[in-house]
Motif scaffolding. Structure first.
Motif, short mmCIF file in Angstrom:
data_model
loop_
_atom_site.label_atom_id
_atom_site.label_comp_id
_atom_site.label_asym_id
_atom_site.label_seq_id
_atom_site.Cartn_x
_atom_site.Cartn_y
_atom_site.Cartn_z
N ALA A 102 -12.95 -27.61 -15.01
CA ALA A 102 -13.00 -26.61 -13.94
C ALA A 102 -11.89 -26.86 -12.92
O ALA A 102 -11.21 -25.92 -12.47
CB ALA A 102 -14.37 -26.65 -13.26
N ALA A 103 -11.68 -28.13 -12.55
CA ALA A 103 -10.63 -28.46 -11.59
C ALA A 103 -9.25 -28.19 -12.17
O ALA A 103 -8.33 -27.75 -11.47
CB ALA A 103 -10.75 -29.92 -11.17
N LEU A 104 -9.11 -28.44 -13.46
CA LEU A 104 -7.84 -28.20 -14.14
C LEU A 104 -7.43 -26.74 -14.00
O LEU A 104 -6.28 -26.41 -13.70
CB LEU A 104 -7.98 -28.57 -15.62
CG LEU A 104 -6.70 -28.72 -16.43
CD1 LEU A 104 -5.91 -29.94 -15.98
CD2 LEU A 104 -7.03 -28.85 -17.92
N GLU A 105 -8.41 -25.85 -14.18
CA GLU A 105 -8.13 -24.42 -14.09
C GLU A 105 -7.95 -23.99 -12.64
O GLU A 105 -7.04 -23.22 -12.32
CB GLU A 105 -9.28 -23.64 -14.73
CG GLU A 105 -9.05 -22.13 -14.76
CD GLU A 105 -10.15 -21.40 -15.52
OE1 GLU A 105 -10.16 -20.16 -15.48
OE2 GLU A 105 -10.97 -22.08 -16.16
N ARG A 106 -8.80 -24.50 -11.75
CA ARG A 106 -8.75 -24.10 -10.34
C ARG A 106 -7.43 -24.49 -9.68
O ARG A 106 -6.86 -23.74 -8.89
CB ARG A 106 -9.92 -24.73 -9.58
CG ARG A 106 -10.00 -24.29 -8.11
CD ARG A 106 -11.18 -24.90 -7.40
NE ARG A 106 -11.01 -26.33 -7.14
CZ ARG A 106 -11.60 -27.30 -7.81
NH1 ARG A 106 -12.43 -27.01 -8.80
NH2 ARG A 106 -11.39 -28.57 -7.51
N LEU A 107 -6.94 -25.68 -10.01
CA LEU A 107 -5.70 -26.17 -9.40
C LEU A 107 -4.44 -25.70 -10.12
O LEU A 107 -3.33 -25.95 -9.65
CB LEU A 107 -5.73 -27.71 -9.37
CG LEU A 107 -6.86 -28.34 -8.55
CD1 LEU A 107 -6.87 -29.85 -8.73
CD2 LEU A 107 -6.71 -27.99 -7.07
N GLY A 108 -4.64 -25.05 -11.25
CA GLY A 108 -3.48 -24.55 -12.00
C GLY A 108 -2.60 -25.65 -12.55
O GLY A 108 -1.38 -25.50 -12.66
N LEU A 109 -3.23 -26.78 -12.93
CA LEU A 109 -2.43 -27.92 -13.38
C LEU A 109 -1.71 -27.65 -14.70
O LEU A 109 -0.59 -28.11 -14.90
CB LEU A 109 -3.33 -29.16 -13.51
CG LEU A 109 -3.81 -29.76 -12.19
CD1 LEU A 109 -4.77 -30.91 -12.46
CD2 LEU A 109 -2.64 -30.25 -11.36
N LEU A 110 -2.36 -26.92 -15.59
CA LEU A 110 -1.70 -26.64 -16.87
C LEU A 110 -0.43 -25.82 -16.66
O LEU A 110 0.60 -26.07 -17.29
CB LEU A 110 -2.65 -25.90 -17.81
CG LEU A 110 -3.79 -26.73 -18.41
CD1 LEU A 110 -4.66 -25.86 -19.30
CD2 LEU A 110 -3.23 -27.90 -19.21
N GLU A 111 -0.51 -24.85 -15.75
CA GLU A 111 0.66 -24.01 -15.49
C GLU A 111 1.79 -24.82 -14.87
O GLU A 111 2.96 -24.65 -15.22
CB GLU A 111 0.28 -22.85 -14.57
CG GLU A 111 -0.60 -21.78 -15.21
CD GLU A 111 -2.06 -22.21 -15.35
OE1 GLU A 111 -2.41 -23.27 -14.80
OE2 GLU A 111 -2.82 -21.50 -16.02
#
Length: 234
Positions: free
Chosen positions: A169-178
């Motif tokens: 959830a944090a990965l998506e919320r913080l936009g880390l993948l992008e």
């Protein structure tokens, strides 16, 4: 020696990788072997033989002092001794040209599919040209295998999540993948577009600049506090 079963599984994996490479996988297959006097030095030739019909690079590593590995200088089997053992069996062993930042010295037996390399950390250090970085399992950066100084990249990444581990959830919320995907992209003025990646790269750069030109000798290394290799990884 490894205190666990698994030889058949390892060989099955090696053969599978070689099969994949035949159809274009392009995986560089290297097998590391730490040579210890009186323990496995008699297996040097069988490891070389592994490359007779298989395009495998076996890399012989000089025994090195780490926490928990019961270091004994008498067990250290040097690069020159390994070469002598191999040349007694294969006198035509020849040197292969190394690249500038290689950490191993590479040789080949004419007619063999594979090659052999030597990582000579103890007798012929290569610190001056080493460009390797390691990230430990708990997120710390090590610029030298023998250095006990570490920099936490984990804390920087977790900072935006209140110091907590990064879940999906944090990965998506913080936009880390992008931001990971854009981390290497430079803007027109030569600067990274994202501040988080700029900060991380600046910290890595400072750590690299503090790297010593040469690690300590055997007498000093055995007394230095460092992680066991199993906790360093890589």
């Amino acid at each position: 020696m490894t205190r666990r079963k698994g030889f058949d599984a390892v060989m099955k994996s090696i053969d599978r990788i070689l099969e994949m490479n035949k159809v274009g996988a392009g995986i560089k297959l290297k097998v590391n072997c730490v040579v210890m006097r009186g323990m496995n030095d008699r297996e040097i030739i069988p490891f070389v033989e592994l490359g007779r019909e298989k395009p495998v690079e076996v890399r012989f590593i000089e025994y090195m002092p780490f926490d928990g590995n019961k270091w004994n200088q008498g067990k250290m089997f040097s690069y020159q001794e390994m070469l002598a053992v191999i040349r007694e069996k294969y006198p035509t062993l020849e040197k292969v040209a190394d690249h500038q930042n290689d950490t191993s010295k590479t040789y080949r037996v004419p007619g063999f599919e594979g090659r052999v390399g030597f990582i000579t950390s103890m007798t012929h250090n290569f610190c001056g040209t080493c460009n390797r970085l390691r990230i430990t399992g708990d997120g710390n950066l090590k610029v030298c295998l023998f250095g006990n100084a570490e920099v936490s990249l984990r804390d920087i990444i977790r900072r935006e999540n209140g110091g907590q581990p990064i879940d999906e959830a944090a990965l998506e919320r913080l936009g880390l993948l992008e931001t990971v995907q854009t981390a290497a992209r430079l803007s027109d003025d030569g600067k990274l577009d994202h501040g988080r990646e700029r900060e991380i790269l600046d910290i890595i750069g400072l750590a690299v600049k503090r790297k010593k030109a040469k690690h300590a000798g055997m007498g000093e290394l055995k007394n230095m506090k460092n992680r066991p290799m199993i906790l360093i990884g890589g």
